[in-house]
Structures are given as structure tokens and as C-alpha cells.
Design an enzyme around this catalytic site. Sequence first.
Site, PDB file in Angstrom:
ATOM      1  N   SER A 225       0.846  -1.279   0.009  1.00  0.00           N
ATOM      2  CA  SER A 225      -0.136  -0.085  -0.191  1.00  0.00           C
ATOM      3  C   SER A 225       0.784   1.319   0.012  1.00  0.00           C
ATOM      4  CB  SER A 225      -0.922   0.109   1.239  1.00  0.00           C
ATOM      5  OG  SER A 225      -2.209   0.613   0.802  1.00  0.00           O
ATOM      6  N   LYS A 229       4.161   2.099  -2.422  1.00  0.00           N
ATOM      7  CA  LYS A 229       4.717   2.959  -3.154  1.00  0.00           C
ATOM      8  C   LYS A 229       6.040   3.082  -2.640  1.00  0.00           C
ATOM      9  CE  LYS A 229       0.269   5.212  -1.998  1.00  0.00           C
ATOM     10  NZ  LYS A 229      -0.828   4.656  -2.640  1.00  0.00           N
ATOM     11  N   GLN A 271      -7.872   6.817  -6.603  1.00  0.00           N
ATOM     12  CA  GLN A 271      -7.009   7.855  -6.042  1.00  0.00           C
ATOM     13  C   GLN A 271      -6.386   8.685  -7.143  1.00  0.00           C
ATOM     14  OE1 GLN A 271      -4.093   6.685  -3.218  1.00  0.00           O
ATOM     15  NE2 GLN A 271      -4.526   8.838  -2.012  1.00  0.00           N
ATOM     16  N   GLU A 279      -3.741  14.081   1.644  1.00  0.00           N
ATOM     17  CA  GLU A 279      -3.551  13.030   2.398  1.00  0.00           C
ATOM     18  C   GLU A 279      -2.421  13.002   3.380  1.00  0.00           C
ATOM     19  OE1 GLU A 279      -5.080   9.127   1.064  1.00  0.00           O
ATOM     20  OE2 GLU A 279      -4.360   8.110   2.777  1.00  0.00           O
ATOM     21  N   TRP A 323      -9.893   1.682  -5.245  1.00  0.00           N
ATOM     22  CA  TRP A 323      -9.213   3.178  -4.773  1.00  0.00           C
ATOM     23  C   TRP A 323      -7.775   3.028  -5.678  1.00  0.00           C
ATOM     24  CZ3 TRP A 323     -10.105   7.822  -3.608  1.00  0.00           C
ATOM     25  CH2 TRP A 323      -9.285   8.437  -2.733  1.00  0.00           C
ATOM     26  N   HIS A 359      -7.028  -6.036   1.968  1.00  0.00           N
ATOM     27  CA  HIS A 359      -5.994  -5.325   1.426  1.00  0.00           C
ATOM     28  C   HIS A 359      -4.705  -5.594   2.065  1.00  0.00           C
ATOM     29  CE1 HIS A 359      -4.116  -1.688  -0.152  1.00  0.00           C
ATOM     30  NE2 HIS A 359      -4.181  -1.115   0.870  1.00  0.00           N
TER      31      HIS A 359
HETATM   32  C1  MCU Z   1      -2.898   2.117  -1.415  1.00  0.00           C
HETATM   33  O1  MCU Z   1      -1.855   3.240  -0.417  1.00  0.00           O
HETATM   34  C2  MCU Z   1      -2.841   3.934   0.460  1.00  0.00           C
HETATM   35  C3  MCU Z   1      -3.416   4.986  -0.278  1.00  0.00           C
HETATM   36  O2  MCU Z   1      -2.795   5.694  -1.072  1.00  0.00           O
HETATM   37  C4  MCU Z   1      -4.438   6.085   0.780  1.00  0.00           C
HETATM   38  O3  MCU Z   1      -5.206   6.804   0.124  1.00  0.00           O
HETATM   39  C5  MCU Z   1      -5.166   5.033   1.728  1.00  0.00           C
HETATM   40  O4  MCU Z   1      -5.423   5.997   2.616  1.00  0.00           O
HETATM   41  O5  MCU Z   1      -4.149   4.280   2.495  1.00  0.00           O
HETATM   42  C6  MCU Z   1      -3.659   2.987   1.533  1.00  0.00           C
HETATM   43  C7  MCU Z   1      -2.657   2.383   2.381  1.00  0.00           C
HETATM   44  O6  MCU Z   1      -1.522   2.717   2.673  1.00  0.00           O
HETATM   45  O7  MCU Z   1      -3.280   1.359   3.147  1.00  0.00           O
HETATM   46  C8  MCU Z   1      -2.603   0.637   3.909  1.00  0.00           C
END
Ligand code: MCU
Length: 411
Positions: A225, A229, A271, A279, A323, A359
Amino acid sequence: PSSQVTTTSSTTTTRATTTSTTAVRTTVVTTTPSTTTPGGTSPTCSVGSISLVSNSKLPDPFTFANGQKVTTKEQFKCRQAEISAAMQQYELGTKPGKPQSLTASWSGNTLTINVSDQGKSISFSVTVTAPSGGRAPYPAIIGYDGGSIPIPAGVAKISFSIADIAAQTNTGSRGQGKFYNLYGSGHSAGALTAWAWGVSRIIDAIEITPATNINPAKIGVTGCSRNGKGAFVAGALDDRIALTLPQESGSGGSACWRLSDYQKSQGQNVQTASQIITENVWFSTAFNANVNQVNRLPFDHHSLAALVAPRGLYVIENTSMEWLGALSTYGCMKAGSLVYQALGVSSNMGYSQVGHGDHCGFPAAQQGSELNSFINRFLLDQSVTTNVFRTDGNFNFNQANWVDWSVPTLN
Ligand code: MCU
């Protein structure tokens, strides 16, 4: 010079370039500026200034900013230097090179890394879990906050607590963490770049600390997530990383800004660049100027894959999370895979997108012939097949709408 006191149970190691010792078991390593610049680039490339563009397609990885075409693998290294510079300038912020001094100590299962640069010092630690089985020196996977993939036998795990280096609570986290203690709270690097810098320093430390039993030439990096990145950016900005494993990184990782904007325009809850900067602090503040006009960026995130190439890259995605941008990540990585194709190493990059509700859970379907094959090939030196490019998604990526360049065969 900085000094460190080590306990009897720990060892401190150094390179042959030790320039001074101030006490027994106290070593200072003075490093010269890195000879390889981020992204698999050659030191002889001179990167000129890079302008914004107006391009609704995914920018051509095979044409320099000055219009010159890339025709050889050697030239592509310089194009990688240019792409890396552009991404740092307009999105990620600058990743500092090797610090003036770096020392490491190994105690128990903890590797402590002491960094000094331009009069300031920080120290951080990572935890190493030795593998079951295998032969030392072991390959290792650096997991952001531990990571979320199953690590197979024979491979060590290095847990990297990333908040220590750069905080990511919310937009108020800007400039917080040890990276910013060292380089200043106003430094251009966003959190993804600061963590990538941390990964590079972990590898520096492993290189000078044989007692870890980790092979610095066989390092993987992973995270899920937001941390996915980060793992992708780490792999893009240090060509010592043998295998990059971003998991469900979505927008800001394996998705392309242009494609995510397109999905959003079609009414999907994906997103986008303009949302992501509201964010958190993952990107440089330099990115803010173009988040509402991403067509101006002279790169997109297929360029991250272009920087990892030709090294091992296995991108894990999830079709069940709207998302993340299922079409965006698939199309973006399809475009990225064209770079691997041009380099004649298509199977060095894999993409696998499987739907599941949890997730950052890791589906068994992606393990045996996919994740494990990439690890076996790139970290354990086995000759296994890594031909993976798949989605279970119900969408149609029309490549011709997004890629207006042809794929050369680079000699
Ligand atoms: C997918 O990564 C992120 C996403 O970019 C955010 O918008 C969300 O709030 O959190 C995701 C994440 O890191 O989940 C653990």
C-alpha cells in the site's frame, strides 16, 4: 569524526577506505560520492534541465528530453539518469547521495547504522531475521515495517521501521523524522524518497558488515500500500537492489497519474494526484504545482518500472480495491514492461493482479509460480521461469490510446 562505542558482543566493520580510527573498535568510513547514480545510470551521463511538457499519453521512455532517440542499452542508462532526475525534480524530491561518513555495528540481530553528513549525524537500526535453511551469505528482503509477503526459506528478512526515518501520519508529518534531522526539515524529499535513502544506507551498512551474513548483491525490497509506493521508489533509485516487490501500491506506486485521472473522469473512485497530496507527505511539495495538470509531467509511473529495468521487478496488485486503480496499475505496468522488452529481458518484470477483500493480504495464487519464482531467480540464483503478466480484472486497457511511441530493440 563521529565515534561509537561497541559492546563486547558486537562488531564494527569498515571498508578498506577507513581514514581514521579514534579508539579501539571505533571506525570512521569516509565515502566518496557515489559512482553509480540512482536508477542504474552511468557516471558519465550529463543530465540537462528537464522541462514540463504537454502530453496526454504516457511519455516516451526511449526519447531524451532534447528529442534524441535512445538506440542502445548504454544510452538507455543515461536516459534513466534523466528520468530519475525528472521524477526527483517534479514529484519525489531529491535523494541525497552517499553521506560523508557511514559506520555500522552488528549486535544480536540488530544492525545499527550511523550516518554523518555536513556536520549532522543520525543513527537508526534495522532488525534482521536469519532464514531457516539456506547458505550464508544469505539473500535478504527489506520489508517496510516488516512487509506483508511470505518470505521463503533461505532468505533473510530485514525489518525497516520507516516512520523513524520519515513520518507519514498525515499532511502534518512534513519534514519529520531522522532524514530531516540530518538534511533539514525543509529538504525537498517526500517520505517515499527519504525511505529510499534509508534503504540505500542499509545496503551501505551491509556492504561493510560481513558479520550480518547478508549478501549485499542479493537484496530485495517490499512493502504494501503506502509502503508499496515506497518500496517501488526505493528500487527505482538504487540499482543495487536486485528485486523490487511493490504490493498493492496503487496510485503513487504502480498506477500512472494520467490513467488514474482518466478512471476518475469515468466516475470511478480512484485515487488521483490531486487527492493524494491532501492525504499525506509521500511526495515532495514540488509535486503540488502539477497535480491538477498531470499531462505536464515529463514522466509517469511507467517510468518507475523504466528505472528498475533490467533488474527483477514483480508488481503485486488487487482488482478488488477500486481506490488502487485496477486499469491504471495494469496499463501503467504494461507500458513499463515495454522497457523490459526493449532491453530483451521481458521476463525480468512480472505483474499480477488478483482480487481479494483483504488489502495487503497475500493470496496463495500469487505465491508458488509467481512470487517464489521471482525470489528463486533473482535472490537465490535458480534458473526458473518468471513469465507473469496477468489480471483477473474486467476492464479493457487500450494501449494505443496511451502509448504513442514504438519499442526499439536496444543493442
Ligand atoms: C494504497 O495506499 C494507500 C492509499 O494511497 C491511501 O489513500 C490510503 O489511505 O491508504 C492506502 C494504504 O496505505 O493502506 C494501508
